[in-house]
Scaffold this motif. Structure first.
Motif, PDB file in Angstrom:
ATOM      1  N   ARG A 179      51.777  92.583  -7.204  1.00  0.00           N
ATOM      2  CA  ARG A 179      52.280  93.429  -8.397  1.00  0.00           C
ATOM      3  C   ARG A 179      51.358  93.914  -9.273  1.00  0.00           C
ATOM      4  O   ARG A 179      49.910  93.417  -9.333  1.00  0.00           O
ATOM      5  CB  ARG A 179      53.533  92.439  -8.995  1.00  0.00           C
ATOM      6  N   PHE A 180      51.705  94.538 -10.575  1.00  0.00           N
ATOM      7  CA  PHE A 180      50.682  95.002 -11.374  1.00  0.00           C
ATOM      8  C   PHE A 180      50.941  94.815 -12.726  1.00  0.00           C
ATOM      9  O   PHE A 180      52.100  94.725 -13.087  1.00  0.00           O
ATOM     10  CB  PHE A 180      50.388  96.660 -11.257  1.00  0.00           C
ATOM     11  N   HIS A 181      49.817  94.647 -13.926  1.00  0.00           N
ATOM     12  CA  HIS A 181      50.066  94.360 -15.190  1.00  0.00           C
ATOM     13  C   HIS A 181      50.445  95.731 -15.539  1.00  0.00           C
ATOM     14  O   HIS A 181      50.016  96.718 -15.352  1.00  0.00           O
ATOM     15  CB  HIS A 181      48.879  93.922 -15.554  1.00  0.00           C
ATOM     16  N   LEU A 182      51.656  95.446 -16.674  1.00  0.00           N
ATOM     17  CA  LEU A 182      51.984  96.645 -17.414  1.00  0.00           C
ATOM     18  C   LEU A 182      51.164  96.858 -18.804  1.00  0.00           C
ATOM     19  O   LEU A 182      51.209  95.600 -19.439  1.00  0.00           O
ATOM     20  CB  LEU A 182      53.546  96.542 -17.499  1.00  0.00           C
ATOM     21  N   GLU A 191      49.697  85.773 -12.003  1.00  0.00           N
ATOM     22  CA  GLU A 191      49.153  86.064 -10.691  1.00  0.00           C
ATOM     23  C   GLU A 191      49.702  87.614 -10.099  1.00  0.00           C
ATOM     24  O   GLU A 191      50.738  88.116 -10.618  1.00  0.00           O
ATOM     25  CB  GLU A 191      49.569  85.026  -9.385  1.00  0.00           C
ATOM     26  N   ASP A 192      48.741  88.330  -9.728  1.00  0.00           N
ATOM     27  CA  ASP A 192      49.100  89.633  -9.098  1.00  0.00           C
ATOM     28  C   ASP A 192      48.966  89.664  -7.826  1.00  0.00           C
ATOM     29  O   ASP A 192      49.051  90.674  -7.022  1.00  0.00           O
ATOM     30  CB  ASP A 192      48.528  90.654  -9.873  1.00  0.00           C
ATOM     31  N   THR A 236      42.961  91.998  -4.785  1.00  0.00           N
ATOM     32  CA  THR A 236      42.351  90.633  -5.251  1.00  0.00           C
ATOM     33  C   THR A 236      43.554  89.558  -5.332  1.00  0.00           C
ATOM     34  O   THR A 236      44.792  89.792  -5.409  1.00  0.00           O
ATOM     35  CB  THR A 236      41.614  90.285  -6.646  1.00  0.00           C
ATOM     36  N   GLU A 237      42.875  88.100  -5.247  1.00  0.00           N
ATOM     37  CA  GLU A 237      43.801  87.178  -5.224  1.00  0.00           C
ATOM     38  C   GLU A 237      44.560  86.913  -6.505  1.00  0.00           C
ATOM     39  O   GLU A 237      45.651  86.649  -6.453  1.00  0.00           O
ATOM     40  CB  GLU A 237      43.080  86.013  -4.732  1.00  0.00           C
ATOM     41  N   GLU A 238      43.794  86.922  -7.794  1.00  0.00           N
ATOM     42  CA  GLU A 238      44.558  86.575  -8.804  1.00  0.00           C
ATOM     43  C   GLU A 238      44.185  87.561  -9.946  1.00  0.00           C
ATOM     44  O   GLU A 238      42.736  87.623 -10.326  1.00  0.00           O
ATOM     45  CB  GLU A 238      43.845  85.250  -9.351  1.00  0.00           C
ATOM     46  N   GLY A 239      44.848  88.444 -10.449  1.00  0.00           N
ATOM     47  CA  GLY A 239      44.767  89.087 -11.700  1.00  0.00           C
ATOM     48  C   GLY A 239      43.953  90.370 -11.434  1.00  0.00           C
ATOM     49  O   GLY A 239      43.583  91.027 -12.534  1.00  0.00           O
ATOM     50  N   THR A 240      43.541  90.909 -10.329  1.00  0.00           N
ATOM     51  CA  THR A 240      42.805  92.096 -10.488  1.00  0.00           C
ATOM     52  C   THR A 240      43.029  92.907  -9.395  1.00  0.00           C
ATOM     53  O   THR A 240      42.878  92.558  -8.243  1.00  0.00           O
ATOM     54  CB  THR A 240      41.329  91.780 -10.534  1.00  0.00           C
TER      55      THR A 240
END
Length: 534
Positions: free
Chosen positions: A481-484, A514-515, A414-418
């Motif tokens: 990129r991915f949230h840790l 942003e991811d 997704t574009e922002e955050g997911t």
């Protein structure tokens, strides 16, 4: 022969009874009507030879020569007469809709004729208007008739200029469910980019638009690619508790969970894109999905906030086009009503619908002046958003292979955050996934992220994707990129992890880091693109 004559007689009598029209002559008149001479005509604003079901229309009698006047009138609606499908020997009259006064000071319901409105004041006039609420779909054609009286001795009815024959407009808006292909024969799998772009604004939809510009927003884009026997939402059906949250509160959490529970049992890929609000209402949001010969439909929705229970979306949209995948399509989206709240405007107080009603189109031709769709013609309404469906890539598959044993898509970006994942079958763990633009992310913290919201480093940009012309490709490329969370890359595909046990990313981190990034690009065409261009 005798039985045939008997049937014809019954049919003739039935036709006479059902098409009998009441006496519409002016009060006190003893004369017969004159043939229309063209000085008066009947017209329907916004309709020619067809009508949109459930649409509110203004029907008008008007003079045509600039000087003629009339004192009395009546406008009537008549439905078609057909054989009763349950009893062919019985005739039934289909609904002609409702004719109602527009101004109760000058017009009134007729006490002589059904589905009719007549004058209440016998003063000279050059025009007169009433409302006609067209019947629901399936009622065929409707005849609108007018009687116009200059005085009780000189009056006209029917005839070319004083009668109209309108049939149901069979064309449908873009976001109406198309016919489902229950026998998709495409062996290859496909990857699609789904883009939602909002259009709702004070400029495009000014009536009763919320005063506070920071208040309007869209929910996250949410949905799935799925099989033909799966219904996430559909016109005529009742909403689930999760979907109710999408429509009433622009909250997708519970609906996402409902979809996740179906992954592997009719759902292939979860669609998820970041919702936008103030200052970014018209910014696009993106998601990627995978489809195959079993899971070749998509359903998507976006909640509108504030609203009683309104949302945008498509239900069970077919991507399998005969022997090939749909290449690209952009759909205009119009509001749907989830059937859970009776509010009539964006900021109406909460008024639950009991019992719950089925999902239907928002009443776009409301009589209520507090509605943003008061007297609005569906054909003149601006869409509230668009959904663009674009084929990104196809993957060669053997027709003899079992789709359920293929490896699942590594995630929807997704574009922002997911970024969301699917649950693969155990049989697929040993198979290799087709090469994707992204590789496994290194678990190294990005220096741009914070201690409270750590993230992996950005992956490499994907190759430039777009049309090849004159040896150059111009289009877009993206990276992610991915949230840790606790040292684990959340929402990254891992076949050894149960999706229900995955850790949640704090909302603050999702909203501020942003991811996904996308940018325009230009590059030389590779050999495969050059071949396609030729």
């Amino acid at each position: 022969m005798q039985s045939l004559l008997k049937c014809l007689f019954v049919f003739y009598v039935a036709q006479y009874v059902f098409t009998f029209r009441c006496d519409r002559r002016p009060y006190g008149s003893l004369t017969q009507p004159s043939a229309p001479d063209g000085r008066f005509k009947l017209e329907v604003e916004g309709a020619d030879e067809t009508y949109i079901p459930n649409q509110l229309y203004t029907v008008r009698i008007t003079e045509t020569d600039g000087e003629s006047r009339f004192t009395g009138f009546m406008i009537s609606a008549e439905g078609e007469v057909r054989q009763d499908p349950k009893n062919p020997r019985k005739m039934i009259t289909l609904s002609p809709g409702d004719v109602t006064p527009r101004n109760y000071l000058t017009t009134k319901f007729s006490n002589r004729c059904h589905f009719s409105v007549e004058h209440a004041v016998g003063t000279p006039k050059s025009s007169a208007e009433v409302y006609w609420h067209a019947p629901a779909s399936g009622n065929g054609c409707v005849t609108l008739r007018a009687m116009v009286a200059e005085n009780k001795e000189s009056w006209y009815e029917d005839g070319g200029p004083l009668s109209l024959y309108l049939c149901e407009d069979m064309r449908q808006p873009d976001d109406i469910t198309p016919q489902v292909n229950y026998d998709c024969g495409i062996c290859d799998e496909a990857k699609y980019e789904i883009t939602f772009t909002g259009i709702w604004s004070r400029n495009t939809h000014p009536r009763l638009y919320p005063e506070n510009d920071w208040l309007p927003r869209y929910s996250d884009l949410v949905g799935a690619s799925h099989a033909a026997d799966v219904i996430l939402w559909a016109p005529g059906s009742l909403t689930t508790d999760g979907f109710k949250d999408v429509a009433e509160y622009a909250n997708t959490t519970r609906f996402e969970q409902e979809i996740r529970e179906k992954i592997g049992s009719g759902v292939r890929t979860l669609i998820k894109g970041k919702g936008h609000g103030y200052l970014k209402m018209n910014s696009p949001t993106y998601s990627f999905i995978r489809t195959d010969k079993v899971n070749h439909l998509i359903t998507a929705a976006v909640g509108i906030h504030p609203s009683p229970d309104w949302f945008l979306g498509v239900s069970r949209f077919e991507l399998c086009q005969g022997d090939s995948w749909l290449t690209e399509r952009e759909l205009n989206l119009y509001p749907w009503d989830a059937g859970t709240d009776n509010g009539v405007s964006y900021e109406s107080a909460n008024f639950p619908t009991f019992p719950q009603a089925a999902i239907s189109r928002v009443e776009t031709s409301s009589y209520d002046k507090h509605s943003p769709f008061y007297e609005m013609d569906m054909k003149e309404m601006h869409p509230f958003g668009t959904l663009r469906i674009k084929l990104v890539k196809t993957y060669k598959r053997d027709c003899t292979s079992n789709t359920n044993e293929e490896p699942s898509e590594s995630g929807t970006t997704t574009e922002e955050g997911t970024s969301t994942t699917e649950q693969p079958s155990t049989e697929s763990e040993g198979l290799s996934e087709p090469e994707e633009p992204s590789s496994q992310p290194p678990l190294v913290t990005d220096p741009e992220s914070s201690e409270d919201c750590p993230m992996t480093q950005w992956l490499e940009w994907t190759p430039c994707d777009g049309p090849c012309e004159n040896g150059r490709v111009s289009g877009f490329q993206w990276r992610e990129r991915f949230h840790l969370v606790d040292g684990v890359a959340v929402e990254k595909y891992d076949p050894n992890v149960d999706p229900s046990t995955r850790k949640e990313v704090p909302r603050f981190c999702k909203n501020h880091y942003e991811d996904f990034e996308r940018r325009e690009c230009e590059d030389d065409c590779d050999e495969e693109q050059n071949e396609v261009a030729r």
